[in-house]
Write an enzyme that holds these catalytic residues in place. Structure first.
Site, PDB file in Angstrom:
ATOM      1  N   ARG A 148       0.724  -1.550  -0.458  1.00  0.00           N
ATOM      2  CA  ARG A 148       0.427  -0.044  -0.518  1.00  0.00           C
ATOM      3  C   ARG A 148       0.901   1.572  -0.141  1.00  0.00           C
ATOM      4  O   ARG A 148      -0.003   1.821   0.128  1.00  0.00           O
ATOM      5  CB  ARG A 148      -1.211  -0.098   1.155  1.00  0.00           C
ATOM      6  CG  ARG A 148      -1.929  -1.229   1.260  1.00  0.00           C
ATOM      7  CD  ARG A 148      -3.063  -0.878   2.314  1.00  0.00           C
ATOM      8  NE  ARG A 148      -3.143  -0.608   3.288  1.00  0.00           N
ATOM      9  CZ  ARG A 148      -3.743  -1.081   3.869  1.00  0.00           C
ATOM     10  NH1 ARG A 148      -5.131  -0.716   3.807  1.00  0.00           N
ATOM     11  NH2 ARG A 148      -3.234  -0.928   5.967  1.00  0.00           N
ATOM     12  N   ASP A 149       2.243   0.904  -0.195  1.00  0.00           N
ATOM     13  CA  ASP A 149       2.948   2.315  -0.510  1.00  0.00           C
ATOM     14  C   ASP A 149       4.576   1.732  -0.980  1.00  0.00           C
ATOM     15  O   ASP A 149       5.521   2.558  -0.190  1.00  0.00           O
ATOM     16  CB  ASP A 149       3.519   2.690   1.507  1.00  0.00           C
ATOM     17  CG  ASP A 149       3.083   4.222   0.894  1.00  0.00           C
ATOM     18  OD1 ASP A 149       2.753   5.260  -0.367  1.00  0.00           O
ATOM     19  OD2 ASP A 149       4.372   4.646   2.499  1.00  0.00           O
ATOM     20  N   ILE A 150       4.261   1.650  -2.467  1.00  0.00           N
ATOM     21  CA  ILE A 150       5.098   1.828  -2.953  1.00  0.00           C
ATOM     22  C   ILE A 150       5.869   2.710  -4.038  1.00  0.00           C
ATOM     23  O   ILE A 150       4.389   3.013  -4.675  1.00  0.00           O
ATOM     24  CB  ILE A 150       4.644   0.358  -4.564  1.00  0.00           C
ATOM     25  CG1 ILE A 150       4.474  -0.891  -3.957  1.00  0.00           C
ATOM     26  CG2 ILE A 150       5.596   0.152  -5.655  1.00  0.00           C
ATOM     27  CD1 ILE A 150       5.586  -2.094  -2.857  1.00  0.00           C
TER      28      ILE A 150
ATOM     29  N   ASN B  29      10.956   3.612  -1.254  1.00  0.00           N
ATOM     30  CA  ASN B  29      10.184   2.853   0.207  1.00  0.00           C
ATOM     31  C   ASN B  29      10.874   1.513  -0.589  1.00  0.00           C
ATOM     32  O   ASN B  29      10.988   0.603  -0.678  1.00  0.00           O
ATOM     33  CB  ASN B  29       9.466   2.472   0.029  1.00  0.00           C
ATOM     34  CG  ASN B  29       8.263   3.485   1.050  1.00  0.00           C
ATOM     35  OD1 ASN B  29       9.305   3.872   1.716  1.00  0.00           O
ATOM     36  ND2 ASN B  29       7.251   3.261   0.971  1.00  0.00           N
TER      37      ASN B  29
ATOM     38  N   SER C 125       1.280   6.842  -0.850  1.00  0.00           N
ATOM     39  CA  SER C 125       1.489   7.932  -1.492  1.00  0.00           C
ATOM     40  C   SER C 125       0.514   8.809  -2.530  1.00  0.00           C
ATOM     41  O   SER C 125       0.044   8.308  -3.674  1.00  0.00           O
ATOM     42  CB  SER C 125       2.961   8.347  -1.706  1.00  0.00           C
ATOM     43  OG  SER C 125       3.577   8.193  -0.773  1.00  0.00           O
TER      44      SER C 125
END
Length: 159
Positions: free
Chosen positions: A27-29, A33, A80
């Site tokens: 959920r935040d690639i 990261n 993001s």
């Protein structure tokens, strides 16, 4: 360059497949990261290490990750905005591992163009536009090799 982007994308896809097999939704690639490791780390559980001249990509920051059974859909708005899949912000907000794949295509965009997707537009506005219009960045704004363009069109769902 295209070769380095392909090398990193291959590893990113392998990482997403690894997570999907274990029912993990990141959920935040996004680029911050994704960690690049040079050389060997000695871990017996690490994937095959590429030649020393090429970095190994690791996916980090699992703070927003969650387990997701195959029949489940996530419903929490998080991530993001510049890399977030449109379905995360759509009215009914139902998404699965495909949201991570969308984010990976936005990372590919960044690697090929050197700019964040939708550069110059505020992240929250991009997310809202994407949710309403299934927005994808235009390939007209970046110079990519002809051999890469068909793949990008498929990934970005651009006609």
């Amino acid at each position: 360059d295209e070769g380095e982007a392909a090398h990193l994308l291959s590893q990113l896809v392998d990482g997403l497949c690894y997570m999907r097999a274990r029912r993990i939704l990141h959920r935040d690639i996004k680029p911050p990261n994704l960690l690049l490791v040079h050389g060997r780390d000695g871990s017996p559980h690490a994937p095959a290490t590429p030649p020393p001249s090429r970095p190994r990509l690791l996916i980090g920051d699992f703070g927003l990750a969650r387990a997701l059974e195959p029949s489940q859909m996530a419903r929490t708005v998080c991530g993001s905005p510049l890399y977030m899949a449109p379905e995360v912000l759509q009215e009914r907000c139902h998404y699965d591992g495909k949201a991570d794949v969308y984010s990976a295509t936005m990372v590919l965009w960044f690697w090929l163009s050197g700019e964040a997707p939708f550069n110059g537009i505020a992240g929250d506005l991009v997310a809202l536009m994407a949710a309403g219009e299934n927005l994808r960045p235009s390939l007209k704004n970046i110079k990519i090799p002809r051999t890469t363009k068909p793949l990008c069109k498929k990934l970005f769902a651009e006609a």
